[in-house]
Design an enzyme around this catalytic site. Structure first.
Site, PDB file in Angstrom:
ATOM      1  N   HIS A  57       0.796  -1.237   0.000  1.00  0.00           N
ATOM      2  CA  HIS A  57       0.000   0.000   0.000  1.00  0.00           C
ATOM      3  C   HIS A  57       0.823   1.278   0.000  1.00  0.00           C
ATOM      4  O   HIS A  57       0.266   2.361  -0.152  1.00  0.00           O
ATOM      5  CB  HIS A  57      -0.970   0.018   1.164  1.00  0.00           C
ATOM      6  CG  HIS A  57      -0.428   0.606   2.445  1.00  0.00           C
ATOM      7  ND1 HIS A  57       0.700   0.140   3.054  1.00  0.00           N
ATOM      8  CD2 HIS A  57      -0.875   1.621   3.217  1.00  0.00           C
ATOM      9  CE1 HIS A  57       0.920   0.851   4.151  1.00  0.00           C
ATOM     10  NE2 HIS A  57      -0.010   1.751   4.282  1.00  0.00           N
ATOM     11  N   LYS A 105      -0.438  19.307   2.003  1.00  0.00           N
ATOM     12  CA  LYS A 105      -0.145  18.356   3.072  1.00  0.00           C
ATOM     13  C   LYS A 105      -1.016  18.659   4.291  1.00  0.00           C
ATOM     14  O   LYS A 105      -1.064  19.802   4.736  1.00  0.00           O
ATOM     15  CB  LYS A 105       1.339  18.518   3.437  1.00  0.00           C
ATOM     16  CG  LYS A 105       1.898  17.409   4.240  1.00  0.00           C
ATOM     17  CD  LYS A 105       1.950  16.145   3.449  1.00  0.00           C
ATOM     18  CE  LYS A 105       2.183  14.974   4.396  1.00  0.00           C
ATOM     19  NZ  LYS A 105       1.929  13.702   3.776  1.00  0.00           N
ATOM     20  N   GLY A 109       5.700   2.768   3.917  1.00  0.00           N
ATOM     21  CA  GLY A 109       5.824   2.191   5.266  1.00  0.00           C
ATOM     22  C   GLY A 109       6.890   2.921   6.064  1.00  0.00           C
ATOM     23  O   GLY A 109       7.998   3.162   5.591  1.00  0.00           O
TER      24      GLY A 109
END
Length: 489
Positions: free
Chosen positions: A412, A488, A415
């Site tokens: 996904h 962001k 990490g």
DNA sequence: ATGTTC
């Protein structure tokens, strides 16, 4: 703390925790083996945060089908590892919120445009990013511009992305390009607490914080021309927009509420667990079904959320570029979730079987010919969207037939390799902004602290992660995307 | 991820 259990190399991209591993307390009884998708070079960091023990723990859940799996972006999570995939039997299995995560239906959506990199100078990129920042509320505790009454929220929870489109936030064809068409129809609002609704109502249509972002990207490399073409990508330099967000405080509250209930269910149904964080209930029990129905509400919330954000992205581009979104061909390539559990049919040991697939920090990666894949993509497989960490590359992949070994799942994202606290101590937000600027990326942050928490060096390299899933065959690279501008949270 | 401490 380093995990020192057995990780046996099976081949270049797979490591096994054999089912005879007894665990740190020497009392584990694994029902099946664990498999972690990784390269030799990744093993050291994978052992570092103890996540492999969680892969072993998951094998002990009642009714697990096949192996306990973890993607190369594995890291330590609540109960299950992030990057974990586990399938449970339709009759004898359990459902566990720890196997889904707090941010239910956290996911990624990719929009295409017919713009080329050379059409936009750095000032235009800045204007677009600033305009999106105004139109999409961002940051921790961010509140939406739209105020929903209780009836409207109930409709959102039942209808997902369809509610947004019915209310003017999108195009008629949009749902075709969303996993599950953006709506799980078994969502039941009576299984959701008032507290979750209170938290959720003001947040629908907001980006949130952490690694959630909104990015203007350009196509940097095409690996698979025919698949790229099927996904509407014609050439290098094409401008795309990626959205990464989830179900905000709503999903978080649903998870919290049902973890409490399932903690009690563990005692009621006499389930032995190696870790209390694996709280679960039989899939056939009232408690298990209630969680699934509430989870579906949160999944629908997230799809509606991403749909509204898409609408404001289209509006922002329209305003700054003086062209309507239709003329800019801003269609959805796809929308995938990476935190969810669903009943799906898979081929297991040559036989078709329905299983509850938990994906926690893992993306659906269905191959060609699956009926869940939009007709337009049926020959090449489902688009798989893998966001990189802030300021680095992202990927568009396609699902493969081989992904049946992971119940149609792949990685996904990058990490984390460093905790948020560590990152805040080590970096300053202003310094990260400057770093990005030097790489030609304009960033508009909602908070300096989150900027530091999300420093690129706090993450694994997403290209390494994607190369593992490509090498193992559970998803296949189509396009690499590079950021130009980022909002962001 | 998160009204970052039920």
């Amino acid at each position: 703390m380093n995990w020192n259990g057995p990780l046996l190399k099976m081949n270049d991209f797979r490591f096994e925790i054999p089912s005879n591993y007894q665990g740190v307390q020497n009392n584990l009884h694994m029902k099946t083996s664990g498999v972690i998708y990784a390269t030799n070079g990744m093993i050291k960091s994978i052992r570092m945060d103890y996540a492999p023990e969680q892969v072993a723990n998951v094998t002990m859940l009642p009714g697990i089908v096949g192996k306990s799996l973890a993607m190369p972006d594995i890291h330590w999570g609540y109960g299950f590892p992030i990057g974990g995939v586990a399938a449970m039997d339709e009759e004898n299995g359990v459902i566990s919120p720890g196997g889904v995560g707090y941010d239910i239906n956290c996911g990624v959506r990719l929009l295409r445009t017919n713009l080329h990199f050379t059409d936009l100078d750095s000032q235009k990129i800045q204007h677009l990013v600033d305009e999106m920042f105004i139109n999409v509320p961002s940051g921790l505790g961010s509140k939406a511009k739209v105020h929903l009454n209780r009836k409207q929220l109930d409709d959102v929870l039942k209808l997902g992305a369809k509610w947004a489109i019915e209310n003017g936030y999108g195009w008629k064809e949009d749902p075709e390009y969303i996993e599950e068409h953006g709506c799980l129809d078994y969502a039941d609002i009576s299984k959701v607490s008032n507290e979750a609704k209170q938290r959720g109502a003001p947040q629908l249509g907001s980006l949130g914080a952490g690694n959630h972002f909104l990015e203007i990207q350009k196509v940097d490399e095409i690996y698979d021309e025919s698949a790229a073409k099927a996904f509407g990508i014609q050439n290098i330099g094409q401008i795309m927009v990626m959205i990464h967000t989830g179900s905000r405080g709503f999903g978080h509250q649903v998870c919290t509420d049902h973890l409490r209930v399932l903690g009690q269910a563990v005692k009621k149904y006499n389930i032995w667990l190696p870790d209390r964080q694996l709280a679960c209930a039989p899939v056939t029990s009232k408690e298990g079904q209630d969680y699934l129905k509430a989870m579906a509400c949160a999944a629908n919330f997230a799809w509606c959320n991403r749909q509204m954000i898409v609408h404001w992205v289209r509006e922002s581009f329209g305003k700054i570029l003086h062209q309507c979104a239709e003329d800019l061909d801003m269609g959805i390539v796809y929308d995938v979730c990476h935190n969810i559990a669903k009943l799906e049919e898979h081929e297991i040991e040559g036989k078709k079987k329905k299983v509850y697939v938990h994906r926690k920090g893992a993306t659906r990666s269905f191959g060609p010919d699956k009926q869940e894949v939009p007709l337009r993509y049926r020959d090449v497989g489902q688009p798989v969207l893998i966001p990189g960490d802030m300021g680095t590359e992202s990927y568009l992949l396609r699902g493969t037939k081989e992904s049946e070994e992971t119940f149609g799942s792949t990685c996904h994202g990058a990490g984390r390799v460093m905790s948020r606290t560590q990152a805040v101590h080590r970096y300053r937000g202003e310094q990260i902004i400057n770093q990005l600027k030097q790489k030609g990326i304009y960033a508009h942050p909602a908070s300096w602290k989150v900027m530091a928490e999300e420093a690129p060096d706090a993450y694994k390299n997403v290209s390494e992660v994607v190369n593992v899933t490509h090498g193992a065959g559970i998803s296949s690279k189509v396009v690499k995307l590079l950021p130009l501008g980022v909002v962001k949270g």
